[in-house]
Each structure stands twice: as C-alpha cells, then as structure tokens.
Write an enzyme that holds these catalytic residues in place. Structure first.
Site, PDB file in Angstrom:
ATOM      1  N   ASP A   1      43.532  -3.311  51.731  1.00  0.00           N
ATOM      2  CA  ASP A   1      43.987  -4.036  50.412  1.00  0.00           C
ATOM      3  C   ASP A   1      44.800  -4.721  49.392  1.00  0.00           C
ATOM      4  O   ASP A   1      45.291  -4.061  49.250  1.00  0.00           O
ATOM      5  CB  ASP A   1      42.328  -4.116  50.450  1.00  0.00           C
TER       6      ASP A   1
ATOM      7  N   HIS B   1      31.335   0.863  50.161  1.00  0.00           N
ATOM      8  CA  HIS B   1      33.031  -0.181  50.995  1.00  0.00           C
ATOM      9  C   HIS B   1      33.085   0.579  51.757  1.00  0.00           C
ATOM     10  O   HIS B   1      33.984   1.780  51.678  1.00  0.00           O
ATOM     11  CB  HIS B   1      32.973  -1.026  49.445  1.00  0.00           C
TER      12      HIS B   1
ATOM     13  N   GLU C   1      32.355  -5.066  49.860  1.00  0.00           N
ATOM     14  CA  GLU C   1      31.676  -4.292  49.218  1.00  0.00           C
ATOM     15  C   GLU C   1      30.300  -4.767  49.978  1.00  0.00           C
ATOM     16  O   GLU C   1      29.915  -5.740  49.804  1.00  0.00           O
ATOM     17  CB  GLU C   1      31.229  -5.205  47.248  1.00  0.00           C
TER      18      GLU C   1
ATOM     19  N   ASN D   1      29.649   3.150  46.663  1.00  0.00           N
ATOM     20  CA  ASN D   1      28.406   2.465  46.994  1.00  0.00           C
ATOM     21  C   ASN D   1      28.865   1.561  48.716  1.00  0.00           C
ATOM     22  O   ASN D   1      27.786   0.636  48.930  1.00  0.00           O
ATOM     23  CB  ASN D   1      28.809   0.790  46.040  1.00  0.00           C
TER      24      ASN D   1
HETATM   25  P1  PGA Z   1      39.069   7.072  46.793  1.00  0.00           P
HETATM   26  O1  PGA Z   1      38.462   5.899  47.158  1.00  0.00           O
HETATM   27  O2  PGA Z   1      39.830   7.630  47.682  1.00  0.00           O
HETATM   28  O3  PGA Z   1      39.691   6.635  45.913  1.00  0.00           O
HETATM   29  O4  PGA Z   1      37.574   8.025  46.878  1.00  0.00           O
HETATM   30  C1  PGA Z   1      37.435   5.252  48.592  1.00  0.00           C
HETATM   31  C2  PGA Z   1      37.057   4.485  48.590  1.00  0.00           C
HETATM   32  O5  PGA Z   1      37.250   3.374  47.594  1.00  0.00           O
HETATM   33  O6  PGA Z   1      37.014   3.452  49.653  1.00  0.00           O
END
Ligand code: PGA
Length: 246
Positions: free
Chosen positions: A67, A138, A143, A136
């Site tokens: 992304d 994702h 999302e 959440n």
């Molecule tokens: P993080 O993010 O590694 O910064 O916890 C993970 C994600 O949101 O996929």
C-alpha cells in the site's frame, strides 16, 4: 496454519527474516509482497544484515508493496516509498525497476490500480506475502467493511488506522485520509503468507483473526482459509489464543 510464538523481538524478527532470506536463497527470482509499519522494521534489519554477509542477492527478485498513502509526496519521510528505501531498498542490491509500490499521486487513480494489478499478474504469483495486522483487523489497508475488494483500490482509512498512524506525523490532521491498497484477492493468491504481530494491544484482534468467525468485519480472518499461512507472534500478542493450537 502454522503458529510460532517468540519470547523476544529479536527472535521473532530473525525467524521472519529467515523465511524471507531462505526463499531468496532457494529462488533467486522470487516475487515478494512487502509490508510497512512498525512490525517489519526488525525483520528488514535482519534481512539487510544477512545480505551484507553475502548470503544472497536480490538482483533478480521483484517486490510489490501492499500500500501507499494517497497524495503524500513520494519523498515525504512518512511515505511508504521513503520507508522502504530507508529500511530495505537502499541497503540491498534490488534493482529500483523491480521494486514496485502503488503510486498514490497518480492523476488517474483507477488507472493506477489497474496498472498495479497488471504488474502483479505479469510477475506471476507472489511467492511470499509479508503482512502486519491492524488493531481493527485490517491487512494491507483493507479495512473492515460490509464487502471487501479483490484487487488494488483506493480506500478511506478507518479512524482507528488514522489514530494508529498519527504517531508518525506531527498531528492526526496530517495523516493522509486515503490510501491505495492491494486487495484481499491478491493477498490471498500469494503462495505463502507470513503474518507477523507483536504486542498486547493486538492480542484481542489476533484471537479474532485466527480463531474467530471468517468475516469481512475482520479482514485478517480471511487468512484462515489460506493453505500456507505462517503466523509469527510475540508472547504478548499470543496471550488470548485459546488452549488448542490454532
Ligand atoms: P504496525 O501496523 O506494524 O505499525 O503495528 C500493522 C498494520 O497496520 O498493518
């Protein structure tokens, strides 16, 4: 699903890096799906140190990132283009032309999404997709939603995601509200998926994702259907998993 739990960040990073490095050693033309965020930093550090010891080359590897923010200049320090250069690309011999990220500044976003999917298709199947997990549920920036989208698309970031990513910006208002993300169809098509999660704040979502119902309300729960899923957790992230090994 193969779940491994580690006592230290170093051991977790090493295990993930070994999977990635091992693949590149045995398959020099590997196609890698890469992730950003806090979790992969230790993994990339380890991969870079393995590379510097001459263990393998990335000359024939192709990478696709999950992304990128919409509207953030590529040279902004918090763009995922910058992140990848800083943590990995500047330290290995991967040719720049073989390292792909979606272009969040494209004038025609729909065309950019199509272009990205075509590039992935042309490279053949992604051999290994590295994934983190959002609070959440994702994966990439897919999302929770009533329905999920198969291919690359633009997404409105969830409030929880904006808040989690605000730590990288001066204020919550500066966090881009939209991103381009690979879709769940592309993620699930990877031959192997390595999901890496750390921290007690992720324990509840780890439990839902791995042992709860398969639902678009928790996009990571779709990973339960994948035939070759490896889950690497630290002890804190694993603390709510039920007694029977998932
Ligand atoms: P993080 O993010 O590694 O910064 O916890 C993970 C994600 O949101 O996929």
């Amino acid at each position: 699903m193969n779940t491994l739990i580690f006592d230290t960040d170093d051991k977790l990073g090493e295990a993930a890096a070994n999977i990635l490095s091992g693949l590149v050693q045995t398959k020099p033309r590997a196609v890698l799906g890469l992730a950003t965020g806090g979790t992969p930093v230790g993994i990339y550090n380890q991969v870079v140190s393995d590379f510097k010891r001459g263990m393998f080359s990335f000359r024939e590897v192709t990478t696709f990132n999950l992304d990128e923010y919409v509207g953030l200049p590529v040279d902004h320090p918090e763009s995922y283009h910058s992140y990848m250069r800083h943590h990995l690309f500047d330290h290995i011999d991967l040719p720049a032309a073989q390292a792909y990220l979606p272009d969040g500044n494209a004038s025609d976003i729909a065309a950019e999404c199509r272009r990205y999917d075509e590039l992935i298709d042309r490279a053949g199947q992604i051999d290994l997709q590295l994934l983190g997990l959002g609070h959440n549920g994702h994966i990439g920036f897919n999302e929770p939603a009533h329905a999920l989208i198969r291919g690359t698309h633009v997404v409105e970031l969830a409030e929880e995601t904006l808040q989690a990513n605000a730590r990288y910006f001066q204020s919550l208002d500066e966090v881009p509200k939209q991103a381009l993300t690979m879709g769940v169809g592309t993620i699930l098509k990877a031959k192997m998926i390595v999901l890496v999660v750390k921290g007690a704040d992720k324990a509840a979502i780890v439990q839902s994702a791995l042992q709860g119902p398969i639902t678009t309300d928790c996009p990571a729960s779709l990973l339960q259907t994948h035939p070759h899923l490896i889950v690497l957790l630290d002890r804190a992230a694993a603390e709510k998993l039920g007694g029977t090994s998932p």
